[in-house]
Write an enzyme that holds these catalytic residues in place. Structure first.
Site, PDB file in Angstrom:
ATOM      1  N   ASP A 272      68.387 -12.224   2.090  1.00 13.04           N
ATOM      2  CA  ASP A 272      68.721 -13.513   2.705  1.00 13.04           C
ATOM      3  C   ASP A 272      67.941 -13.747   3.992  1.00 13.04           C
ATOM      4  O   ASP A 272      67.968 -14.831   4.542  1.00 13.04           O
ATOM      5  CB  ASP A 272      70.224 -13.583   2.988  1.00 13.04           C
ATOM      6  CG  ASP A 272      70.894 -14.641   2.133  1.00 13.04           C
ATOM      7  OD1 ASP A 272      70.192 -15.269   1.309  1.00 13.04           O
ATOM      8  OD2 ASP A 272      72.108 -14.848   2.285  1.00 13.04           O
TER       9      ASP A 272
ATOM     10  N   ASP B  27      85.194 -10.573  -1.716  1.00 14.03           N
ATOM     11  CA  ASP B  27      85.404  -9.537  -2.726  1.00 14.03           C
ATOM     12  C   ASP B  27      86.816  -9.563  -3.304  1.00 14.03           C
ATOM     13  O   ASP B  27      86.993  -9.681  -4.511  1.00 14.03           O
ATOM     14  CB  ASP B  27      85.054  -8.153  -2.157  1.00 14.03           C
ATOM     15  CG  ASP B  27      85.445  -8.004  -0.709  1.00 14.03           C
ATOM     16  OD1 ASP B  27      86.267  -8.818  -0.252  1.00 14.03           O
ATOM     17  OD2 ASP B  27      84.961  -7.075  -0.047  1.00 14.03           O
TER      18      ASP B  27
END
Lengths: 865, 252
Positions: free
Chosen positions: A314, A458
């Site tokens: 990223d 998550d």
């Protein structure tokens, strides 16, 4: 010449042990004094432990004083365990021994009587005392189909509920309550000694009974409504206690039974093995952190044509792109950087197509067996969407580093990965933890990829999977290891993110509501989220006794004796039970330290997230850095300093109240002061954590014994073992001393899957049995081989998984007091430093004077020395 | 009784040192071992500390018409060895007993050694002694140098060994003088492992100066440099061979 010289000295009787011939000093000593039979050198090694504060290898002038003082002191005190050797002049001790002997005689006489009685009973009533027969009949009764009938079952449930209601709600006077808890305690202490999961469940039932009884009593008979202030204070404390009680019960539910899932073996035909994409998302971590992970991922034991590794960068860094190209792994970047890590992975999902996705944080180095261990389950169960393995850290987290407890005390995460996830697994409620896990692509795409609504993507992803009826599983085998957070502030930042994210999920996609989940899954998820709301309750507990001591508000309206009789059992039973259940993964009372440190910081974010769940952004956890100078993180400790001064003030007020207040209040004052004192120690421990210890190594060393061959410049090879290793160097244990100048070029070689790999190194430092090396200009291929021979070994973390169960909960309590004391010591020196250099110099002087004082030697345990 | 013939894939690859090393390792493991030197150069004796001028040996005794077992030496309680012995050049070939290819096999059987005593035969590359050794042996250990030619030599060697009726799973191989620092050595190991699979010893014997130095001092490696890599390697190899021999003892 030395051999003959030694022989001559021995023959002439000048020395008594060949070792002493080596130096002139020992020979002279032998000439003038009677040498001990084992020789002066061995004798010297033996008596070293009598001087624990003297470093004999590096003697300083002040050590002379230390040795003299310690010797004088040793003359007058008795060492522990010394009484066992030789005659003993102390009358007191001899008396004790005699008494002990008498007791033993009485005991053996009693045992004889008991034996006689037993043999008489066995002779006359053989059927009643035959153990195997008894056990058989008990088992027969337990397995009777009668119990399977719904009527019998519900009758048992009803009976249990009735009993529980009676035990919880019956009001007792002080004496009855005392009798009740003592009886329970006696049974609990006896049951505690029986191994196995059933006694644990009995303890859990006891603990629930006592705690619920306490909460019932608190809610029904201790609320003080004479003034509004008292009422508010009382209700706030009660709410905090209700929260703690709920979390305790949910925790028991979550961890009552470990599933201990076994590895499912893969079919021998590799054609049936599915394709796997390995994603390694990164944002701003340096290449050196990422490298080992990528190398290890490339070496996963899986068919080459079915394994693809991708770096998801990223940060769009040129350096990364080049690296990926050079070693031939995929490199994925994106134009819009929305939704942080979750967005990054989702973007990569659109560009790849394997059936499974394994995700590793960029610093989690997988072992080669990762896929072989995790993938078997997927082939057996088409609804299985997630397999999670523990996160393991080979560098100390800030708690471990600053308190010096690395590998000695289980860290904060071990309870979760050792026990909670394994318990969740029983209920098909294993959470996704963001890394070291494999996901099935189909279900993942069905729920729209990794969840992006919250900052803990998550747990939310696995929640969504569970809502769709997919299953998850947890394998409690360390198959990857990484770096822990580097500083306390970073650690706190990470926990804030978790707490905020879990609270966000609690608000936006509450697991207790909505469809698709079983009750057990709801409770497991609910507890995981509730758990992160401990901020406010913890602060309430840290300040509650002050309400009385400072403001004279009766928060618990009950006599001191009753409070003690209800609170203490509640705490004792919870501690005994938790220690029994989690002792391997969390020392008793350590949870309080972890919570105390974090409580203040997560209070505000969780509250805000609770009210406005849409706010907040993702912050990356910094890893792989250094702390160049030891420093005291004043910024972090400020709230604790405030709490601490309030508590100290409370203690002063308590003393004042003791002296001036009415007599019947004395008990209450004492109870509250004891509570304040305990809080002070907790806060002291929190301060000790804030003292950031120096961390100088760029790369962290992993302590493991690996076999290797050392190739010396003269053509000789030595079989050795590593002491520790890192990407930059190695310390190895030598079978015998080797003379090596610094920077001598050497080679080491390691074996892996029937092949050797060699690495050029330079010696750094050699001692009698140790050699430190640093690797010299490794090629890319060698770097890769090195990671695969060390971090990537299947057995790399096996030894770390062996954990001892804590002996008694008292050790944990002692830790709290020790750490609290250390924290105060730190605080005082820091404050003195700040106030006046002269004062601090005085303090330092007194400290160094204190090092001269004699101290109790730590004697080696017999047979082990 | 396990009889292991140790032979090099070609000359000078260290098979004599291998016999000495294995004999030492097995006796350290508590096994009774008899090592027999069948090479005319008569060098095994140096590994066991005999003097250069010592010329006695089984061959010399046979030539003189005496009982060859009188030439045996005992170096420790469990380890015995028989040197080849030296004869003048013109005497070679006059020992007619060797014309019977089963002579050694019969002699070893008549020795009445205990059932678990292991016999190690230092086998030459040519000659009647090679035939004797391979006829008597029930296991063969081939010493391979870490060179590409090893891969080429194996095929023919294997055909020869099989012609003596030795079971294919009892033809074992080991790499000797392996230097992991050299790329070629590593590649050869990879190739050989592919070719031989289970029959190649899992760990190679490293090229270690201690082996040469031990011979120069006329000592066994285990005595000269007990902490060397080579000593460790011999022990590991001995363990592996023990396992293979015990597993191979079961009839198929």
């Amino acid at each position: 010449m030395s051999d003959r010289w030694t022989r001559w000295l021995l023959a002439s009787g000048a020395i008594r042990h060949p070792e002493d011939a080596g130096s002139l000093g020992t020979v002279l000593l032998s000439l003038f004094l009677v040498a001990p039979a084992e020789g002066w050198r061995a004798w010297g090694r033996q008596i070293r432990h009598l001087f624990p504060h003297v470093d004999f290898d590096r003697l300083r002038p002040s050590d002379v004083l230390r040795i003299v003082l310690q010797s004088l002191w040793l003359l007058v005190v008795r060492l522990p365990g010394e009484a066992r050797h030789g005659p003993d002049p102390s009358r007191l001790l001899r008396k004790g021994r005699r008494r002990w002997g008498e007791r033993r005689r009485v005991k053996s006489a009693m045992r004889l009587q008991w034996q006689r009685f037993k043999s008489w009973a066995v002779r006359h009533f053989p059927a009643l005392l035959d153990r195997t027969r008894l056990r058989g009949s008990v088992e027969h009764a337990a397995l009777h189909p009668f119990w399977d009938h719904w009527l019998a079952r519900y009758a048992c449930y009803a009976l249990a509920v009735l009993l529980a209601v009676i035990c919880i709600t019956t009001p007792f006077d002080v004496a009855s309550q005392a009798l009740f808890v003592l009886l329970l305690l006696a049974v609990a202490l006896w049951v505690r000694r029986v191994p196995g999961p059933v006694p644990t469940l009995i303890l859990v039932v006891f603990s629930i009974t006592v705690s619920t009884r306490y909460i019932w009593w608190r809610a029904t008979s201790t609320i003080n409504d004479d003034t509004l202030a008292n009422l508010i204070a009382g209700v706030v404390l009660l709410c905090a206690e209700l929260y703690a009680w709920a979390v305790l019960l949910l925790g028991f539910f979550q961890t009552s039974w470990m599933l201990r899932r076994k590895v499912v073996t893969l079919p021998t035909d590799t054609a049936q093995w599915p394709t796997v994409d390995v994603f390694i998302p990164t944002y701003n971590e340096p290449l050196r952190v990422l490298k080992p992970t990528v190398f290890a991922a490339m070496a996963l034991d899986w068919p080459r044509d079915k394994l693809r590794v991708y770096i998801l960068d990223d940060g769009s860094r040129e350096e990364m792109r080049q690296f990926a190209e050079e070693i031939g792994v995929g490199y994925i970047i994106r134009e819009r950087h929305n939704h942080a890590k979750a967005g990054n992975i989702n973007h990569a999902l659109t560009l790849t197509n394997s059936e499974f996705v394994a995700i590793f944080d960029c610093d989690h180095i997988p072992t080669r067996s990762f896929l072989q261990v995790t993938m078997g389950g997927f082939l057996d169960d088409a609804k299985l969407a997630l397999v999670q393995t523990p996160h393991h850290f080979f560098s100390p987290d800030p708690f471990e580093r600053n308190l010096n407890t690395f590998r000695k005390v289980p860290n904060e995460g071990e309870l979760f990965y050792g026990r909670v996830q394994d318990g969740n697994d029983l209920w098909n409620a294993t959470f996704f933890c963001g890394s070291c896990a494999v996901l099935r692509r189909g279900p993942l795409e069905e729920i729209g990829g990794i969840a992006v609504e919250t900052v803990t993507e998550d747990a939310h992803t696995s929640l969504k999977l569970h809502r769709r009826g997919y299953r998850s599983s947890y394998l409690n085998l360390v198959q990857a290891a990484g770096l822990a957070t580097e500083s306390l502030s970073a650690h706190i930042g990470q926990r804030i993110r978790w707490a905020r994210g879990m609270t966000q999920i609690f608000r936006t996609d509450n697991p207790l509501l909505g469809k698709g989940l079983s009750l057990a899954q709801r409770l497991c998820y609910g507890n995981a989220m509730l758990h992160f709301l401990y901020g406010i309750p913890r602060v309430v507990f840290l300040t509650a006794p002050l309400a009385f001591l400072l403001l004279h508000a009766y928060t618990i309206y009950a006599p001191a004796m009753a409070i003690v009789l209800y609170v203490l059992p509640h705490m004792v039973f919870a501690t005994i039970t938790n220690s029994r259940m989690h002792g391997q993964f969390r020392r008793s009372y350590w949870g309080e330290i972890y919570e105390t440190v974090l409580a203040w910081y997560i209070t505000l974010p969780t509250t805000i997230a609770l009210l406005f769940p849409k706010l907040g952004k993702f912050n990356v956890t910094a890893k792989g850095g250094l702390v160049e100078e030891s420093y005291f993180d004043w910024g972090i400790t400020k709230p604790y300093l405030v709490l601490m001064s309030l508590n100290v003030l409370g203690l002063v007020a308590g003393v004042y109240r003791m002296l001036t207040g009415p007599n019947d209040e004395l008990g209450t004052v004492l109870v509250n002061m004891a509570w304040t004192g305990y809080n002070l120690f907790l806060l002291g421990a929190a301060l000790a954590v804030a003292k950031e210890s120096r961390q100088v190594r760029v790369t962290h060393r992993v302590h493991t014994r690996l076999p290797l061959t050392l190739h010396l410049p003269d053509g000789k090879c030595l079989p050795c073992h590593t002491v520790d290793y890192s990407e930059g160097g190695m310390a190895i244990e030598l079978p015998h001393a080797v003379k090596l100048a610094p920077d001598t070029p050497l080679y080491i070689s390691l074996r892996r899957s029937g092949r050797s790999f060699s690495f050029p190194c330079l010696s750094v430092f050699a001692s009698a049995d140790r050699l430190s090396l640093r690797f010299a200009a490794l090629s890319r291929e060698q770097e890769m081989d090195l990671v695969q021979c060390t971090f990537g070994r299947a057995d790399a973390w096996l030894r770390d998984e062996v954990r001892a169960h804590e002996q008694t909960p008292m050790h944990g309590l002692r830790d709290i007091f020790r750490l609290g004391r250390d924290g105060f010591g730190l605080l005082i020196t820091q404050v003195l430093d700040y106030l006046d250099p002269l004062l601090s110099r005085l303090a330092r002087l007194s400290h160094s004077l204190a090092t001269l004082l004699p101290r109790q030697p730590a004697l080696p345990i017999e047979g082990k020395s | 009784m396990p009889i292991l013939a140790v032979t090099g894939a070609k000359g000078g690859v260290g098979s004599t040192a291998m016999v000495a090393g294995l004999a030492g390792a097995w006796s350290r493991h508590g096994k009774a071992v008899l090592a027999l030197d069948l090479c005319r150069q008569n060098l095994l004796r140096l590994h066991f500390g005999l003097d250069w001028h010592e010329r006695d040996g089984w061959y010399a005794r046979l030539a003189a018409g005496q009982d060859w077992t009188d030439a045996a030496w005992r170096t420790s309680e469990r380890l015995g060895f028989v040197p080849h012995g030296q004869l003048p050049r013109e005497w070679v070939g006059l020992v007619y007993a060797l014309d019977d290819t089963h002579w050694l096999a019969d002699e070893l059987a008549s020795l009445a050694l205990s059932g678990d005593c292991r016999v190690l035969l230092d086998t030459p590359l040519h000659g009647r002694e090679r035939v004797q050794a391979l006829t008597a042996a029930n296991h063969v250990l081939v010493v391979l140098p870490p060179e590409p030619l090893s891969c080429g030599l194996i095929e023919e060697l294997e055909a020869e060994l099989l012609s003596y009726g030795i079971r294919p799973d009892r033809l074992l191989y080991t790499l000797n003088r392996f230097d992991p620092v050299r790329q070629l050595d590593r590649d050869v190991e990879l190739l050989l492992r592919e070719m031989l699979a289970e029959r190649l010893a899992p760990l190679p014997i490293h090229r270690d100066e201690a082996v040469r130095e031990a011979l120069a001092m006329r000592q066994q490696v285990a005595d000269y440099a007990p902490q060397s890599q080579a000593c460790d390697d011999y022990l590991q190899l001995a363990t592996w061979l023990s396992i293979r021999i015990e597993a191979g003892a079961k009839p198929r």
